[in-house]
Design a protein around this motif. Structure first.
Motif, PDB file in Angstrom:
ATOM      1  N   HIS A 122       0.846  -1.205   0.000  1.00 61.44           N
ATOM      2  CA  HIS A 122       0.000   0.000   0.000  1.00 61.44           C
ATOM      3  C   HIS A 122       0.880   1.253   0.000  1.00 61.44           C
ATOM      4  O   HIS A 122       2.100   1.161   0.169  1.00 61.44           O
ATOM      5  CB  HIS A 122      -0.915   0.013   1.237  1.00 61.44           C
ATOM      6  CG  HIS A 122      -0.180   0.285   2.504  1.00 61.44           C
ATOM      7  ND1 HIS A 122       0.546  -0.686   3.170  1.00 61.44           N
ATOM      8  CD2 HIS A 122      -0.009   1.418   3.226  1.00 61.44           C
ATOM      9  CE1 HIS A 122       1.106  -0.162   4.234  1.00 61.44           C
ATOM     10  NE2 HIS A 122       0.793   1.127   4.297  1.00 61.44           N
ATOM     11  N   HIS A 127       4.799   0.345   0.171  1.00 59.09           N
ATOM     12  CA  HIS A 127       5.568  -0.552   1.028  1.00 59.09           C
ATOM     13  C   HIS A 127       4.682  -1.690   1.483  1.00 59.09           C
ATOM     14  O   HIS A 127       3.457  -1.586   1.427  1.00 59.09           O
ATOM     15  CB  HIS A 127       6.142   0.206   2.238  1.00 59.09           C
ATOM     16  CG  HIS A 127       5.159   1.100   2.918  1.00 59.09           C
ATOM     17  ND1 HIS A 127       4.795   2.329   2.404  1.00 59.09           N
ATOM     18  CD2 HIS A 127       4.429   0.951   4.054  1.00 59.09           C
ATOM     19  CE1 HIS A 127       3.905   2.895   3.200  1.00 59.09           C
ATOM     20  NE2 HIS A 127       3.656   2.070   4.210  1.00 59.09           N
ATOM     21  N   ASP A 173       0.853   5.478   1.545  1.00 56.86           N
ATOM     22  CA  ASP A 173       0.210   6.436   2.452  1.00 56.86           C
ATOM     23  C   ASP A 173       0.357   7.847   1.882  1.00 56.86           C
ATOM     24  O   ASP A 173       1.334   8.141   1.194  1.00 56.86           O
ATOM     25  CB  ASP A 173       0.871   6.370   3.829  1.00 56.86           C
ATOM     26  CG  ASP A 173       0.770   4.973   4.435  1.00 56.86           C
ATOM     27  OD1 ASP A 173      -0.333   4.555   4.787  1.00 56.86           O
ATOM     28  OD2 ASP A 173       1.812   4.291   4.537  1.00 56.86           O
TER      29      ASP A 173
END
Ligand SMILES: [Fe+2]
Length: 308
Positions: free
Chosen positions: A142, A215, A144
């Protein structure tokens, strides 16, 4: 003289590389009383429901889409930690600074140190989360939206950090995260790993990576306690406004946005546009529909869940 600093062994190279490539640094938090098992158990017990996520997940290497969100139920803090140690779960205490002032002070101290020792732009809206996760648990691939770092307190995890460019992450993916919180719906291919930097993060080490770098994380066979820190800067905030505006242009107007410029007339228009819609009922409904809460921990059977 006693060294009370949190960040350790920052070198001149770190100052040049910070924010540009993933960086692994040392820190002193494993010895902080804020992260003892008793302190964490006590924190869990009084943690407001709206500020935590409890996620049940697949084992290392398992198929995706087994990510479910639930409630702690009536367990004590100690029981929750035992449960996590015996299950496959990930408890994220979000916004810890708003629940307990001591963590706000810790956050302030960390950013004071980073401000003097690392050349990041001024930051605001810093956040601190505590992650308690099971042996062998994983966090899927994913990205962020805010600036991020991950601090290992207990146990050990392997972190794969990928380049923050296409094909690893695209503008459309960032829009979907900004609009719908769909971090884990990102495309991931096994061959991405050939382009990842891989870090084994032990207690007393932290990792910082470039903005939006995707990551994924695999725990070793032990209970893991980590802290996540997030922050915003003027540039990150502008990038977020573009994510929201472009996402709305794509989903509400059906047009593929062409620009991700962070200044100019185009940006100014998007800044106004996203402000009008970012708290809309439409968006709240779309978000809730995409992430239902559907289980709670079973107090009778360690490692089991009750479907809601
Ligand atoms: Fe993350």
């Amino acid at each position: 003289m006693i060294d009370t600093s949190i960040l350790k062994s920052i070198t001149p190279e770190h100052k040049e590389l910070f924010g540009k490539v993933p960086l692994q640094l040392s820190h002193s938090l494993p010895s902080s009383p804020l992260f003892s098992m008793d302190a964490l158990a006590e924190l869990i017990e009084r943690y407001p429901r709206e500020h935590y996520s409890l996620v049940h997940m697949g084992e290392k290497g398992s198929a995706r889409k087994t990510w479910r969100e639930g409630n702690i139920g009536g367990l004590s803090g100690k029981q929750v930690i035992d449960w996590i140690e015996n299950g496959r779960m990930w408890l994220n205490l979000r916004n810890v600074k708003t629940v307990d002032d001591r963590y706000q002070s810790l956050l302030d101290k960390i950013f004071r140190e980073m401000g003097t020792s690392l050349p990041d732009s001024p930051t605001f809206n810093q956040g601190l989360g505590i992650l308690i996760s099971s042996p062998n648990a994983q966090v899927y691939y994913h990205a962020d939206l805010p600036g991020q770092s991950l601090w290992q307190i207990l146990g050990k995890k392997r972190v794969y950090v990928y380049p923050n460019t296409a094909p690893f992450v695209t503008g459309e993916q960032l829009e979907n995260i900004a609009l719908f919180n769909l971090e884990t719906d990102m495309r991931y291919e096994n061959w991405y790993d050939e382009h990842a930097r891989i870090f084994d993060l032990e207690a007393g080490q932290m990792l910082h990576w470039p903005l939006n770098a995707p990551h994924r994380v695999e725990n070793f066979d032990c209970l893991n306690v980590s802290m996540t820190i997030e922050y915003w800067s003027d540039e990150i905030r502008r990038s977020q406004m573009v994510n929201v505006a472009n996402g709305l242009i794509r989903h509400k107007l059906g047009i593929a946005p062409k620009s991700r410029a962070l200044k100019g007339v185009n940006f100014a228009g998007k800044a106004i546009f996203q402000k009008m819609f970012k708290n809309s009922k439409w968006l709240k409904k779309e978000r809730a529909a995409r992430r239902p809460v559907d289980f709670m921990l079973d107090g009778q059977n360690l490692g089991q869940i009750v479907n809601l």
